[in-house]
Structure formats: C-alpha cells, structure tokens
Design an enzyme around this catalytic site. Structure first.
Site, mmCIF file in Angstrom:
data_model
loop_
_atom_site.group_PDB
_atom_site.id
_atom_site.type_symbol
_atom_site.label_atom_id
_atom_site.label_comp_id
_atom_site.label_asym_id
_atom_site.label_seq_id
_atom_site.Cartn_x
_atom_site.Cartn_y
_atom_site.Cartn_z
ATOM 1 N N THR A 193 0.822 -0.933 -0.533
ATOM 2 C CA THR A 193 -0.341 0.308 0.145
ATOM 3 C C THR A 193 0.588 1.124 0.384
ATOM 4 O OG1 THR A 193 -1.378 1.104 1.598
ATOM 5 C CG2 THR A 193 -0.287 -0.576 2.400
ATOM 6 N N ASP A 194 0.459 2.083 -0.428
ATOM 7 C CA ASP A 194 1.192 3.160 -0.326
ATOM 8 C C ASP A 194 1.450 4.070 1.133
ATOM 9 O OD1 ASP A 194 -1.413 4.608 0.031
ATOM 10 O OD2 ASP A 194 -1.972 5.950 -1.350
ATOM 11 N N GLU A 195 0.523 3.721 1.756
ATOM 12 C CA GLU A 195 0.111 3.767 3.109
ATOM 13 C C GLU A 195 2.041 3.683 4.437
ATOM 14 O OE1 GLU A 195 -2.614 3.509 5.674
ATOM 15 O OE2 GLU A 195 -4.487 3.523 3.562
ATOM 16 N N TYR B 271 -1.352 -0.232 11.297
ATOM 17 C CA TYR B 271 -1.812 -0.547 10.098
ATOM 18 C C TYR B 271 -0.616 -1.031 8.933
ATOM 19 C CZ TYR B 271 -3.906 -1.313 4.972
ATOM 20 O OH TYR B 271 -3.309 -1.510 3.693
ATOM 21 N N LYS C 195 1.994 -3.456 7.262
ATOM 22 C CA LYS C 195 2.141 -3.427 6.580
ATOM 23 C C LYS C 195 4.034 -3.344 5.409
ATOM 24 C CE LYS C 195 -0.735 -4.867 3.068
ATOM 25 N NZ LYS C 195 -0.794 -5.970 2.676
HETATM 26 P P1 NAD Z 1 -10.314 -6.977 2.927
HETATM 27 O O1 NAD Z 1 -10.334 -6.083 4.463
HETATM 28 O O2 NAD Z 1 -11.675 -6.703 2.122
HETATM 29 O O3 NAD Z 1 -9.367 -7.659 2.846
HETATM 30 C C1 NAD Z 1 -9.219 -9.763 3.578
HETATM 31 C C2 NAD Z 1 -8.608 -10.537 3.121
HETATM 32 O O4 NAD Z 1 -8.563 -11.478 4.090
HETATM 33 C C3 NAD Z 1 -10.529 -11.139 4.061
HETATM 34 O O5 NAD Z 1 -11.283 -11.989 2.789
HETATM 35 C C4 NAD Z 1 -10.544 -11.833 5.045
HETATM 36 O O6 NAD Z 1 -11.109 -13.137 5.682
HETATM 37 C C5 NAD Z 1 -8.437 -12.596 4.304
HETATM 38 N N1 NAD Z 1 -7.730 -12.470 5.683
HETATM 39 C C6 NAD Z 1 -7.987 -11.599 6.936
HETATM 40 N N2 NAD Z 1 -6.569 -11.952 7.703
HETATM 41 C C7 NAD Z 1 -6.281 -13.835 7.038
HETATM 42 C C8 NAD Z 1 -5.448 -14.469 7.467
HETATM 43 N N3 NAD Z 1 -4.985 -15.173 8.752
HETATM 44 N N4 NAD Z 1 -5.649 -15.891 6.674
HETATM 45 C C9 NAD Z 1 -6.330 -15.991 5.349
HETATM 46 N N5 NAD Z 1 -7.255 -14.438 4.923
HETATM 47 C C10 NAD Z 1 -7.114 -13.731 5.541
HETATM 48 O O7 NAD Z 1 -8.581 -5.859 2.558
HETATM 49 P P2 NAD Z 1 -8.601 -5.851 1.007
HETATM 50 O O8 NAD Z 1 -8.963 -4.057 0.817
HETATM 51 O O9 NAD Z 1 -9.058 -5.719 -0.626
HETATM 52 O O10 NAD Z 1 -6.845 -5.256 0.291
HETATM 53 C C11 NAD Z 1 -6.241 -6.253 0.287
HETATM 54 C C12 NAD Z 1 -5.085 -6.146 0.000
HETATM 55 O O11 NAD Z 1 -4.829 -4.838 -0.949
HETATM 56 C C13 NAD Z 1 -4.581 -5.163 1.620
HETATM 57 O O12 NAD Z 1 -3.395 -6.843 1.939
HETATM 58 C C14 NAD Z 1 -4.737 -4.360 1.629
HETATM 59 O O13 NAD Z 1 -3.245 -3.915 2.417
HETATM 60 C C15 NAD Z 1 -3.527 -3.780 0.615
HETATM 61 N N6 NAD Z 1 -4.716 -2.678 -0.249
HETATM 62 C C16 NAD Z 1 -5.540 -2.473 -0.198
HETATM 63 C C17 NAD Z 1 -6.198 -0.913 -0.388
HETATM 64 C C18 NAD Z 1 -7.114 -0.485 0.130
HETATM 65 O O14 NAD Z 1 -7.803 0.639 -0.192
HETATM 66 N N7 NAD Z 1 -8.683 -1.378 0.037
HETATM 67 C C19 NAD Z 1 -4.934 -0.175 -1.107
HETATM 68 C C20 NAD Z 1 -3.787 -0.625 -1.229
HETATM 69 C C21 NAD Z 1 -3.546 -2.038 -0.705
HETATM 70 P P1 TYD Z 2 -10.550 4.785 5.265
HETATM 71 O O1 TYD Z 2 -11.540 4.592 3.964
HETATM 72 O O2 TYD Z 2 -10.241 4.706 5.551
HETATM 73 O O3 TYD Z 2 -9.410 4.421 4.655
HETATM 74 P P2 TYD Z 2 -7.516 4.802 4.723
HETATM 75 O O4 TYD Z 2 -7.844 5.532 5.926
HETATM 76 O O5 TYD Z 2 -6.478 3.516 5.024
HETATM 77 O O6 TYD Z 2 -7.423 6.236 3.461
HETATM 78 O O7 TYD Z 2 -10.206 6.256 5.234
HETATM 79 C C1 TYD Z 2 -10.032 7.371 4.205
HETATM 80 C C2 TYD Z 2 -9.976 8.414 4.492
HETATM 81 O O8 TYD Z 2 -11.586 9.405 4.813
HETATM 82 C C3 TYD Z 2 -9.628 8.823 6.350
HETATM 83 O O9 TYD Z 2 -8.786 10.565 5.643
HETATM 84 C C4 TYD Z 2 -9.918 8.736 6.792
HETATM 85 C C5 TYD Z 2 -11.068 9.388 6.661
HETATM 86 N N1 TYD Z 2 -12.724 8.960 7.432
HETATM 87 C C6 TYD Z 2 -13.408 9.791 7.476
HETATM 88 O O10 TYD Z 2 -13.457 10.937 7.649
HETATM 89 N N2 TYD Z 2 -14.308 9.274 8.228
HETATM 90 C C7 TYD Z 2 -14.891 8.085 8.025
HETATM 91 O O11 TYD Z 2 -16.132 7.213 8.983
HETATM 92 C C8 TYD Z 2 -13.589 6.838 7.687
HETATM 93 C C9 TYD Z 2 -14.243 4.725 7.900
HETATM 94 C C10 TYD Z 2 -12.364 7.555 7.355
#
Ligand code: NAD
Ligand code: TYD
Length: 349
Positions: free
Chosen positions: A134-136, A159, A163
C-alpha cells in the site's frame, strides 16, 4: 495453464481480482485461501463458485501445515498475496492481530513458497510471489510532491507499520535468496464489494439509511482514489511483465479531500435517489489518531515500463460504485448484520 494461489480472495480487492482474472483468461486455475474474517465474504464470488478453474480453501495464512499442503497438492506458479487486516481504525484499537496476520502471515507464506519453489540451482522456472502492498508505507505527504518507489518508508499507523513489515520481508526474500518477487504499492481503492467500514461504502450505506456521515477532523485530509478494476489490471500486468525484485507504485492522480468525497456521494444520492439526503447528514467527529494528511502516488514507473494507465476516471467510477451498492442492497444488509452494528457504535460513541 498457470495456477494462482490468491490469499484473501474473499475480501474486497481479492474478490475483484479473482473475477477479473477468470473473465480475462480461459486457461488459469485459482486457489483462493481465505480465513473468512469479518471482512471476507463468499457472496462476492457466487458467480464463480461452480467454475472448475476456481477452488476455495478456508484457512489462515499463518497456518504452516495448511499452506505447505497447498503447495504439495497444487502446482502453484504464482502467489498473489492480498490477505491482511486492512482497516486503519481497527489497527489503532487492536494492533496485535495486524502484526500477526500482516507480518507473520506473510513470512509464513514466503517460507512455504521458498520450500516449494527453491531448487538445487535456483528457483523453479516462471514462479513469482506478488505482494500487494500500500502507499501508506510511505507515510504522509505535505501539500506538495508525490510518493515515488524510492521515497523512504515512514509508516505511522499500526496498519501501515505492519504492511511495511511485510513489504520489507518480501524484499528481504529477494535480496537474500533471490526469490522471484514483485511488490505493488497502491493508493486507496473503491468499487463493488468493499466492506462498509471504509469511507466510500460507509458513506453510501449511511446515506441510504439517513444516518450521520462521520467526517474525521477538518475533512481536509487527502486520499488518491483508484477504481478497483484498474488496480487488478495493474497487478496482472506486473505478474506477467514486471521486472523481478521491483516495486511498482499504482495510482491514477485522483486526489480528493475527504469532504469532497462526502459531498460527491451526497449530491449523487440527493439528485438521483433520495431528496432527503443532504449536507445536514454531515457530522464532524474527533480526528483519527495520527491521521495521515495526504497520499499521492507518482505512477510514472508502471506507466513507462508496463504501459499501465487507469481506465476509469473518478467521475465515472464513483457513479458505477454507488449504482452497484444501490443494486446490491441485500449484500449490504448481509455484511452489516451481526457484529457490524456493535463495531460501528463503539467507533463513534
Ligand atoms: P479486505 O479487508 O477487504 O480483505 C482482506 C481479506 O483477507 C478478507 O477476505 C479476510 O477474510 C482475509 N484474511 C484476513 N486475515 C486472514 C488470514 N490470517 N488468513 C487468510 N485470510 C485472511 O482488504 P482489501 O481492501 O481487499 O485489501 C486487500 C489487500 O490490499 C491488503 O493487503 C491491503 O493492505 C491492500 N491494499 C488495500 C487498499 C485499499 O484501498 N483497500 C489499497 C492498497 C493496498
Ligand atoms: P479509509 O477508507 O479508512 O482509508 P485509509 O484510512 O486507509 O486511507 O479512510 C479514508 C479517509 O477518510 C481517511 O482520511 C479517514 C477518513 N474517514 C472519515 O473521515 N470518516 C470515516 O467514517 C472513515 C471510515 C474514514
């Protein structure tokens, strides 16, 4: 015929990736290893559950015996590692599970892949471990500049720190053992099947239920939004053509303040669905602890090396996303039943 071990395939991005890949390629097999935490949902994959090319395995990425057996049972060519605890707010309340799943789970997967793939004179041909980062991991930007692949890692939340730990372990397996790996660092995704604890689906769900829309702090924090299918496309391109050991940033220059996102969702729903949804629902609440100010990706490397570009603009993607949730109210109802209400009340009480 390539076989993919996808971890976390029942989550938001993982399920979109599986659907994308099975649609795009005829000759692939996908094994989906997912623990089915609160964030995993097999309903996302209903349309492929009887597809012969798709197998679901419920289990934990930390389970050495289970993962070892998967590598024995299937000729796995690629690991695509999505499984993680993924929500910043939850990591602030309960960091331990983030360290366990994100760091130790990733190390277990790396070890099992190494045991299966390492040969007397190197590595099995064509295998690769793709880590979804992730970019985070880069921390927070000020008002100017972008994250490059060379930007020093400076995570702030539990988090993003977890990561970063997993991202660096993947790098260590390349640097130390020459294991074939890639790492992609993507900006905030949005689209179908995202669990409504994240900003965009939470806003949509609350609007439809006339509930307050919680805005943390000033609402001026900035995220760089990418439609999930564009992320899936990028991962596929990196698996196929990414240079081994390389990191690729993924993002589409779609920076928006949080308050802009909130107003965009309100306006669409007000104009197209429900006149009672207005700015009156906005509720400024206490800021998130350690809240990163701004994320912004420079995607030049993946664009120049692999020809990737985002196909879906934010204006189109957000409408597609809201329409998806409107058409899938049952999905939303199911994922917000059970413990969701308890979680939500604890977050904002
Ligand atoms: P999500 O929380 O929707 O899904 C995570 C999945 O992992 C779930 O299906 C959960 O059951 C499974 N899981 C959790 N713990 C587990 C374990 N111990 N063993 C097996 N499975 C397990 O997450 P997401 O938003 O789909 O993100 C997926 C990946 O992409 C993550 O690694 C996240 O860090 C990365 N990512 C997410 C975003 C975003 O905006 N959502 C952006 C950049 C990177
Ligand atoms: P989020 O979707 O949790 O993603 P991330 O924290 O991984 O970027 O949050 C996106 C942005 O929105 C973040 O700056 C936090 C803010 N936020 C709110 O202001 N209210 C909310 O209820 C949530 C969930 C997030």
């Amino acid at each position: 015929m390539k076989t993919y071990l996808v971890t976390g395939g029942a989550g938001f991005i993982g399920s979109n990736f599986i659907l994308y890949m099975l649609k795009k390629y005829r000759d692939i097999n996908i094994i989906n290893l997912d623990k089915l935490t609160y964030a995993g949902n097999l309903e996302n994959l209903k349309s492929v559950e009887s597809d012969k090319r798709y197998t679901f395995v419920q289990g934990d990425i930390c389970d050495k015996e289970l993962v070892t057996n998967l590598f024995k049972k299937y000729e796995i060519d690629y690991v695509v590692h999505f499984a993680a605890e993924s929500h910043v707010d939850r990591s602030i309340k309960n960091p331990e599970i983030f360290a366990k799943t994100n760091v130790l789970g990733t190390v277990n997967l790396l070890n099992c892949a190494k045991n299966a793939w390492e040969t007397a004179d190197g590595w099995k041909a064509g295998v690769k471990f793709h880590h979804v980062s992730t970019d985070e991991v880069y921390g927070s930007l000020g008002e100017t500049g972008y994250f490059l692949e060379t930007t020093p890692l400076d995570p702030h939340s539990p988090y993003s720190a977890s990561k970063t730990g997993s991202d660096l372990m993947v790098k260590a397996y390349f640097d130390t053992y020459k294991m074939p790996v890639n790492i992609t660092r993507c900006s905030n995704n949005y689209g179908p099947y995202q669990f409504p604890e994240k900003l965009i689906p939470l806003l949509i769900n609350n609007c439809l239920n006339h509930k307050d829309l919680p805005v943390y702090g000033s609402g001026m924090n900035i995220r760089d939004w990418l439609y999930v299918e564009d992320h899936c496309k990028a991962i596929d391109m990196v698996i196929n053509n990414g240079r081994l050991g390389q990191v690729y940033n993924i993002g589409g220059h779609n920076e928006r303040t949080n308050i802009t996102i909130v107003k965009t969702v309100i306006n669409y729903i007000n104009e197209n669905v429900d006149k009672e949804v207005t700015d009156n629902l906005i509720k400024y609440v206490a800021d998130r602890k350690g809240h990163d100010l701004r994320y912004g990706i420079d995607p030049t490397k993946i664009k120049n090396e692999l020809g990737w570009y985002p196909e879906t603009t934010f204006e189109i993607g957000i409408v597609k996303t809201i329409k998806w949730y409107l058409g899938n109210k049952e999905w939303m109802k199911n994922v917000t039943s059970g413990d969701y209400q308890k979680y939500y009340e604890k977050m904002y009480d």
